[in-house]
Design an enzyme around this catalytic site. Structure first.
Site, short mmCIF file in Angstrom:
data_model
loop_
_atom_site.label_atom_id
_atom_site.label_comp_id
_atom_site.label_asym_id
_atom_site.label_seq_id
_atom_site.Cartn_x
_atom_site.Cartn_y
_atom_site.Cartn_z
N CYS A 64 0.80 -1.23 0.00
CA CYS A 64 0.00 0.00 0.00
C CYS A 64 0.83 1.28 0.00
O CYS A 64 0.27 2.36 -0.17
CB CYS A 64 -0.93 0.01 1.20
SG CYS A 64 -1.97 -1.45 1.31
N CYS B 31 0.60 2.69 6.58
CA CYS B 31 1.06 1.34 6.88
C CYS B 31 0.65 0.43 5.74
O CYS B 31 -0.32 0.71 5.02
CB CYS B 31 0.48 0.83 8.19
SG CYS B 31 -1.30 0.62 8.15
#
Length: 456
Positions: A131, A451
């Site tokens: 991500c 994150c």
């Protein structure tokens, strides 16, 4: 492994526009990247002696759409090139991030550049780090400029979840490759005769950790349980995200969004996943991952998203020479890795104190926080961990907690839960949103954190 990106941004005097006071990020790799040794930093600029000032000139993204909607018939490089709203003749290098690669355009940065009309002499490469892939693209660009290799770099990211690669089974792939090498009809017929019905079962892609075979949704459910984050808390946070995103969209605050004329369709002008609901409606949804007792649902998770983003990075000298007013200075970044099973999504907790300490700042100095919202439970667990002396002492080797960001400064224009999360493109959105918020809100410093899972 877990990962995260954090930026510290500061609003500068009018003559200097904006400054990103730090660029920190914990990412999914075992390597910790360090900036060159620096002299003590002034709290005014955090400038590093002997290191070029690297600035964000502009950042844009096409609207983030739910998968299966207006972008469904396109390819990733179509989205990526649509985000390349930059002066083509001055760009030295292009770096794009992506997670699930289209096999026909594995170097999507190069294909997007050619499709957008860039010179075929402009180098481009693609990176992947779940991500935070576009954050990796940005830090790569920062490094190239700092090293004197380039003056102007475009960093971006793209994801097209509407059309992900689906492979034949390994048995079928092996048979087909062997068949391709067969020289006689007899050899070919012999191979074909060995094909069995189960060979035709496809291998569907899974957004899962290779080392644990778990999806991030399972990790988020476990994390929420470990930190006693209730379903009610998660739904309340998700509703907050959608409500704030709707307010920002209606108020014209999402300045990074540029229209995209989809071939054969209408022009898309805004994100389509912003849908404020009600606690009652959200409460009706069943657990999406850990059934029947999990707390992570479709309502409190980010949705599968198509989209692309890009940021124009320059040395400050080059930007000023071209007449640009920089929006941010990118000063620093940090990579951390965590246990891929139990701490997959806790990167922000570990990286935030590192970036603050390197910058000589505290949480109280920060005016704007932009954190990636993969799941409401993940966000709330990180906030609890950051505000826990016990967690700091027992897991982080610290004497005391770093402290949690106050919600009145946190993701106040919405986040990935509402705006969408095209994996490879989210990082650029976080950075430019933080810059725009600082300008709008008149803050001094901003912190950006993202994150992500590793091994993807």
């Amino acid at each position: 492994m877990s990962s995260m990106l954090t930026h510290i941004i500061r609003n500068l005097p009018a003559s200097s526009a904006w400054a990103a006071r730090g660029f920190v990020r914990s990412l999914s790799c075992s390597l910790q990247l360090q900036a060159a040794a620096v002299q003590p930093k002034s709290k005014k600029t955090l400038a590093k002696s002997g290191v070029k000032n690297i600035v964000v000139v502009e950042g844009v993204r096409i609207p983030f759409l739910q998968s299966g909607t207006s972008y469904a018939d396109l390819m990733p490089h179509d989205l990526a090139r649509a985000a390349l709203h930059v002066p083509r003749d001055v760009v030295d290098y292009i770096v794009y991030g992506t997670v699930i690669q289209e096999v026909k355009t594995s170097n999507v940065a190069r294909e997007a550049a050619l499709g957008a009309g860039f010179s075929d002499k402009t180098p481009a490469h693609t990176v992947t780090m779940a991500c935070i892939s576009s954050n990796q693209a940005m830090t790569t660009g920062v490094g190239m400029i700092a090293a004197g290799q380039c003056d102007v770099v475009v960093a971006g990211g793209v994801e097209l979840m509407s059309d992900v690669p689906i492979r034949h089974s390994r048995k079928m792939r092996k048979t087909m490759l062997t068949l391709n090498r067969a020289k006689t009809l007899g050899q070919k017929l012999s191979l074909i005769s060995k094909i069995r019905p189960d060979y035709f079962a496809p291998e569907l892609p899974a957004v899962a950790e290779f080392s644990t075979s778990e999806t991030m949704g399972h990790s988020a459910d476990r994390l929420a349980a470990a930190f006693a984050i209730s379903r009610l808390e998660q739904d309340e946070y998700a509703l907050r995200s959608h409500t704030l995103a709707k307010k920002a969209q209606d108020g014209g605050l999402l300045l990074d969004v540029v229209p995209f004329k989809v071939p054969g369709k209408d022009t898309v002008t805004k994100d389509n996943g912003i849908r404020p609901s009600s606690m009652e409606q959200m409460g009706k949804l069943k657990p999406a991952f850990v059934k029947p007792y999990g707390t992570v649902t479709a309502a409190n998770s980010s949705f599968l998203t198509d989209g692309a983003s890009a940021i124009l990075l320059m040395s400050e000298e080059k930007a000023l020479a071209m007449g640009y007013k920089p929006k941010a200075y990118l000063r620093d970044f940090v990579y951390v890795s965590q246990d891929p099973k139990d701490q997959l999504l806790l990167g922000p907790t570990y990286a935030t104190p590192k970036v603050l300490e390197r910058a000589g700042l505290t949480m109280a100095d920060i005016d704007v926080f932009e954190f990636h919202e993969a799941f409401a439970g993940q966000i709330l667990a990180n906030l609890k961990a950051m505000d826990s002396d016990w967690f700091a002492q027992n897991y982080m080797g610290r004497k005391s907690k770093v402290g949690a960001p106050p919600l009145e400064k946190f993701n106040t224009w919405g986040g990935s839960l509402s705006l969408g999360h095209p994996f490879g493109a989210t990082g650029c959105r976080l950075v430019i949103t933080a810059a725009h918020r600082l300008k709008k809100e008149g803050g001094q410093y901003g912190l950006v954190a993202a994150c992500a899972a590793g091994g993807q």
